[in-house]
Design a protein around this motif. Structure first.
Motif, mmCIF file in Angstrom:
data_model
loop_
_atom_site.group_PDB
_atom_site.id
_atom_site.type_symbol
_atom_site.label_atom_id
_atom_site.label_comp_id
_atom_site.label_asym_id
_atom_site.label_seq_id
_atom_site.Cartn_x
_atom_site.Cartn_y
_atom_site.Cartn_z
ATOM 1 N N SER A 157 0.763 -1.135 -0.065
ATOM 2 C CA SER A 157 -0.039 -0.004 0.187
ATOM 3 C C SER A 157 0.914 1.220 0.042
ATOM 4 N N VAL A 158 2.089 1.225 0.372
ATOM 5 C CA VAL A 158 3.017 2.202 0.643
ATOM 6 C C VAL A 158 3.548 2.819 -0.865
ATOM 7 N N LEU A 159 3.521 1.726 -1.615
ATOM 8 C CA LEU A 159 4.051 1.853 -2.971
ATOM 9 C C LEU A 159 3.034 2.525 -3.834
ATOM 10 N N LEU A 160 1.538 1.855 -3.555
ATOM 11 C CA LEU A 160 0.336 2.410 -4.139
ATOM 12 C C LEU A 160 0.278 3.898 -3.948
ATOM 13 N N ARG A 161 0.285 4.230 -2.515
ATOM 14 C CA ARG A 161 0.161 5.472 -2.119
ATOM 15 C C ARG A 161 1.414 6.529 -2.679
ATOM 16 N N THR A 162 2.579 5.931 -2.926
ATOM 17 C CA THR A 162 3.908 6.606 -3.669
ATOM 18 C C THR A 162 3.373 6.910 -5.008
ATOM 19 N N ILE A 163 3.140 6.038 -5.527
ATOM 20 C CA ILE A 163 2.902 6.199 -7.131
ATOM 21 C C ILE A 163 1.528 7.395 -7.247
ATOM 22 N N LEU A 164 0.627 7.207 -6.372
ATOM 23 C CA LEU A 164 -0.477 8.225 -6.533
ATOM 24 C C LEU A 164 -0.159 9.695 -5.756
ATOM 25 N N GLY A 165 1.116 9.777 -5.425
ATOM 26 C CA GLY A 165 1.414 11.059 -4.808
ATOM 27 C C GLY A 165 0.977 11.417 -3.377
ATOM 28 N N LEU A 166 0.478 10.198 -2.625
ATOM 29 C CA LEU A 166 0.052 10.478 -1.450
ATOM 30 C C LEU A 166 0.954 10.307 -0.549
ATOM 31 N N THR A 167 2.186 9.720 -0.682
ATOM 32 C CA THR A 167 3.264 9.461 0.249
ATOM 33 C C THR A 167 4.637 9.716 -0.497
ATOM 34 N N GLN A 168 5.215 10.496 0.334
ATOM 35 C CA GLN A 168 6.402 11.068 -0.204
ATOM 36 C C GLN A 168 7.638 10.041 -0.288
ATOM 37 N N LYS A 169 8.362 9.996 -1.548
ATOM 38 C CA LYS A 169 9.434 9.346 -1.532
ATOM 39 C C LYS A 169 10.515 10.194 -1.464
ATOM 40 N N GLN A 170 11.726 9.372 -1.126
ATOM 41 C CA GLN A 170 13.113 10.135 -0.764
ATOM 42 C C GLN A 170 14.034 10.074 -2.076
ATOM 43 N N LYS A 171 13.582 9.092 -2.932
ATOM 44 C CA LYS A 171 14.693 8.932 -4.330
ATOM 45 C C LYS A 171 13.766 8.011 -5.157
ATOM 46 N N GLY A 172 14.135 8.274 -6.664
ATOM 47 C CA GLY A 172 13.702 7.522 -7.359
ATOM 48 C C GLY A 172 12.671 8.323 -8.399
ATOM 49 N N CYS A 173 12.186 7.756 -9.603
ATOM 50 C CA CYS A 173 11.474 8.235 -10.720
ATOM 51 C C CYS A 173 10.167 7.421 -10.906
ATOM 52 N N ILE A 174 9.266 8.143 -10.961
ATOM 53 C CA ILE A 174 7.824 7.663 -11.291
ATOM 54 C C ILE A 174 7.268 8.326 -12.646
ATOM 55 N N LYS A 175 7.324 7.502 -13.713
ATOM 56 C CA LYS A 175 6.491 8.038 -15.054
ATOM 57 C C LYS A 175 5.148 7.338 -15.337
ATOM 58 N N ILE A 176 4.364 8.311 -15.409
ATOM 59 C CA ILE A 176 2.847 7.734 -15.914
ATOM 60 C C ILE A 176 2.315 8.267 -17.211
ATOM 61 N N PHE A 177 2.298 7.282 -18.050
ATOM 62 C CA PHE A 177 1.810 7.698 -19.489
ATOM 63 C C PHE A 177 3.169 8.409 -20.058
ATOM 64 N N GLY A 178 4.502 7.972 -19.641
ATOM 65 C CA GLY A 178 5.463 8.561 -20.149
ATOM 66 C C GLY A 178 6.097 9.882 -19.527
ATOM 67 N N ARG A 179 5.248 10.353 -18.537
ATOM 68 C CA ARG A 179 5.693 11.483 -18.083
ATOM 69 C C ARG A 179 6.200 11.484 -16.568
ATOM 70 N N ASP A 180 7.393 11.958 -16.491
ATOM 71 C CA ASP A 180 7.843 12.177 -15.073
ATOM 72 C C ASP A 180 6.965 12.950 -14.403
ATOM 73 N N VAL A 181 6.385 12.455 -13.290
ATOM 74 C CA VAL A 181 5.224 13.488 -12.560
ATOM 75 C C VAL A 181 5.947 14.335 -11.613
#
Length: 265
Positions: A47-71
């Protein structure tokens, strides 16, 4: 070379709370049109990863791209456009208790669209029927709904804006076996008819066998194994072996299960 379109790309994700590291150097891809089952032991950070992907939990490092866009590198307007292409069904439904089913489904419409009330009513009713609820459910409050109806109402809200990808957090938890099987069947049909991509966090082995095209396993703070059901059954990873081939695992092979399911349709 894999030619499938990547809808969601997660790279080198690190999340920790205080001194407790939950996710570390985690990579994951989700492809267009697939149903990805995301599993792992309780407390590992699904659930932490899910919330991180959705922008509800802050990550300290890394890159998330949705539909090819770095959020993290898009404008606020572009982020809104990305958000409108995503739907979320939270665990237990998370419906607003003071709102009717119709009003709950209209929340994304009110947030992102400027539509006349009559049109929103019509669209919400279409979503209600799409998930297999009767039109009479529109005026009911969450307290008047069964567990299965709550799940379907929450799914209707997740589909309110006709998203490209839906995130489902334990969608069959709390449902009886028949209700869970019906919900799995609904997810598969919606994927096929609407062209959805589905990211499904689940503990339900039946869901994984019946509707997941691919499975990713969270272990050791990262995705330790990813692949088909056959890959899971052949894996020698200790947790994967225990989960998919242990005492409570299915006693039939996937091909036999699929043949049985096809005969029942």
């Amino acid at each position: 070379m894999d030619e499938r379109e990547t809808v969601l790309s997660v790279r080198d994700i690190h999340v920790q709370f205080g001194g407790h590291v939950v996710l570390h150097e985690l990579d994951l891809d989700v492809y267009r049109g697939e149903i990805l089952g995301f599993v792992g032991a309780s407390g590992t950070g699904k659930s932490v990863l899910l919330r991180t992907i959705l922008g509800l939990t802050q990550k300290q490092k890394g890159c998330i791209k949705i539909f090819g866009r770095d959020v993290e590198k898009i404008t606020e307007e572009e982020r809104i456009q990305v958000d409108m292409r995503m739907g979320v069904l939270f665990q237990h439904g998370a419906l607003f208790s003071a709102l009717t089913v119709l009003e709950n489904i209209q929340i994304p419409m009110r947030e992102y669209l400027f539509l006349p009330k009559a049109l929103m009513d019509e669209l919400a009713m279409l979503k209600i029927e799409l998930v297999g609820l009767s039109r009479s459910a529109a005026g009911k409050y969450p307290s008047e709904l069964s567990g299965g109806m709550i799940k379907r109402a929450a799914l209707a809200r997740a589909l309110a804006l006709d998203p490209d990808i839906v995130f489902l957090d334990e969608p069959t938890s709390g449902l009886d076996p028949i209700g869970a099987a019906e919900f799995d069947d609904l997810i598969a049909k919606l994927r096929d008819t609407m062209g959805l991509t589905v990211y499904m966090v689940t503990h339900d082995l039946d869901s994984l066998f019946s509707v997941a095209d691919r499975i990713a396993v969270l272990g050791g703070r990262k995705v330790c194994v990813a692949g088909s059901i056959d890959d899971m059954l052949q894996s020698e990873d200790a947790w994967v072996k225990s989960y998919f081939r242990g005492k409570r695992a299915r006693r039939i092979d996937p091909p036999a299960r699929l043949a049985t399911a096809g005969a029942e349709v």
